[in-house]
Design a protein around this motif. Structure first.
Motif, short mmCIF file in Angstrom:
data_model
loop_
_atom_site.label_atom_id
_atom_site.label_comp_id
_atom_site.label_asym_id
_atom_site.label_seq_id
_atom_site.Cartn_x
_atom_site.Cartn_y
_atom_site.Cartn_z
N ASP A 63 0.82 -1.21 0.00
CA ASP A 63 0.00 0.00 0.00
C ASP A 63 0.85 1.27 0.00
O ASP A 63 1.74 1.43 0.82
N GLN A 64 0.56 2.13 -0.94
CA GLN A 64 1.27 3.39 -1.19
C GLN A 64 2.73 3.19 -1.59
O GLN A 64 3.50 4.13 -1.61
N THR A 65 3.10 1.94 -1.90
CA THR A 65 4.43 1.65 -2.42
C THR A 65 4.30 1.13 -3.85
O THR A 65 4.84 1.72 -4.77
N LEU A 66 3.57 0.04 -4.04
CA LEU A 66 3.38 -0.48 -5.39
C LEU A 66 2.34 0.32 -6.17
O LEU A 66 2.22 0.18 -7.38
N TYR A 67 1.58 1.12 -5.49
CA TYR A 67 0.72 2.11 -6.14
C TYR A 67 0.85 3.41 -5.36
O TYR A 67 1.10 3.39 -4.15
N PRO A 68 0.75 4.55 -6.04
CA PRO A 68 0.99 5.82 -5.35
C PRO A 68 -0.15 6.20 -4.41
O PRO A 68 -1.30 5.83 -4.61
N ASN A 69 0.24 6.93 -3.40
CA ASN A 69 -0.74 7.49 -2.48
C ASN A 69 -1.40 8.66 -3.20
O ASN A 69 -0.72 9.58 -3.62
N SER A 70 -2.70 8.59 -3.38
CA SER A 70 -3.40 9.67 -4.08
C SER A 70 -4.52 10.20 -3.21
O SER A 70 -4.94 9.57 -2.24
N ALA A 71 -5.01 11.37 -3.58
CA ALA A 71 -6.13 11.98 -2.85
C ALA A 71 -7.36 11.07 -2.91
O ALA A 71 -8.11 10.97 -1.94
N GLU A 72 -7.55 10.38 -4.06
CA GLU A 72 -8.71 9.50 -4.20
C GLU A 72 -8.61 8.31 -3.25
O GLU A 72 -9.59 7.94 -2.60
N VAL A 73 -7.42 7.70 -3.18
CA VAL A 73 -7.21 6.56 -2.28
C VAL A 73 -7.40 7.02 -0.84
O VAL A 73 -8.12 6.39 -0.07
N VAL A 89 8.65 7.31 -7.46
CA VAL A 89 7.67 6.26 -7.74
C VAL A 89 8.40 4.92 -7.84
O VAL A 89 9.57 4.87 -8.21
N VAL A 90 7.72 3.85 -7.54
CA VAL A 90 8.37 2.56 -7.37
C VAL A 90 9.01 2.01 -8.65
O VAL A 90 10.04 1.36 -8.61
N PHE A 91 8.40 2.29 -9.82
CA PHE A 91 8.97 1.72 -11.02
C PHE A 91 10.32 2.33 -11.41
O PHE A 91 11.00 1.84 -12.29
N LEU A 92 10.74 3.39 -10.71
CA LEU A 92 12.09 3.94 -10.91
C LEU A 92 13.14 3.10 -10.19
O LEU A 92 14.32 3.31 -10.34
N PHE A 93 12.68 2.12 -9.43
CA PHE A 93 13.56 1.27 -8.63
C PHE A 93 14.50 0.43 -9.50
O PHE A 93 15.68 0.31 -9.22
#
Length: 199
Positions: A4-14, A194-198
């Motif tokens: 959570d909030q790692t493999l997908y970004p933390n957003s206002a909607e979430v 963001v995680v995909f820059l890993f």
């Protein structure tokens, strides 16, 4: 990896979806107005830096379990979509490395989120969900199990997460290298937006 909030970004909607369920739960449980529930939770969350701890500070027993009830009810998976960059990264590294997922989401909810992201549990050689293990990342008790499974030294592991207190600091204390996603802090070994820059 954290989920959570790692493999997908933390957003206002979430945040809005999850917080809305938490506020409603508090209002019903404590018999208070929704606005008052929101203020109390937000203040407690700021102080305790965790939803379960915040709920317990409001007098709600088993705060971590009640928080997970709210997260499941919110069904964050409905807001998630596959990102080819994330999928490609996970496919690449899961073939070459011992990847592990440690999440404080319940198994069923976590799998729904992974599938919504275009990922699947078998991409990870080891998974630990809130309801399938008593070992935790925030206490660091999960890491000796991972070291035993991999056969590698602690410093030969890398943990990727988004929260300093629940992800990065316990992993560092256990000897792992760390990647903080979404913010910067000099206590993490690496920081990425963001995680995909890993990889």
């Amino acid at each position: 990896f954290d989920l959570d909030q790692t493999l997908y970004p933390n957003s206002a909607e979430v945040q809005g979806l999850v917080r809305g369920e938490i506020y409603r739960f508090i209002a019903v449980t404590l018999h208070i107005e929704l606005e008052q529930a929101q203020q109390r939770f937000d203040d407690a969350y700021q102080k305790f830096e965790g939803g379960g701890r915040a709920l317990e500070s409001l007098g709600i027993m088993q705060g971590s379990e009640r928080l997970r009830d709210c997260v499941v009810k919110a069904d964050v998976s409905q807001l998630l979509t596959p990102d080819p960059r994330l999928v490609n990264m996970m496919e690449r590294i899961s073939n070459d490395y011992f990847t592990f997922l440690i999440t404080e989401s319940r198994r069923e909810d976590a799998i729904k989120k992974l599938q919504a992201l275009g990922l699947y549990p078998s991409m990870f050689k080891f998974t630990s969900y809130w309801d399938t293990s008593t070992e935790r990342k925030h206490t660091g008790t999960i890491y000796p199990l991972i070291f035993k499974l991999t056969g590698f030294l602690p410093q030969e592991h890398l943990y990727v997460g988004d929260k300093m207190n629940d992800d990065i600091l316990p992993a560092k204390k256990a000897g792992l290298k760390t990647v903080l996603v979404g913010s910067e802090n000099c206590e993490a070994d690496f920081c990425i937006r963001v995680v995909f820059l890993f990889a």
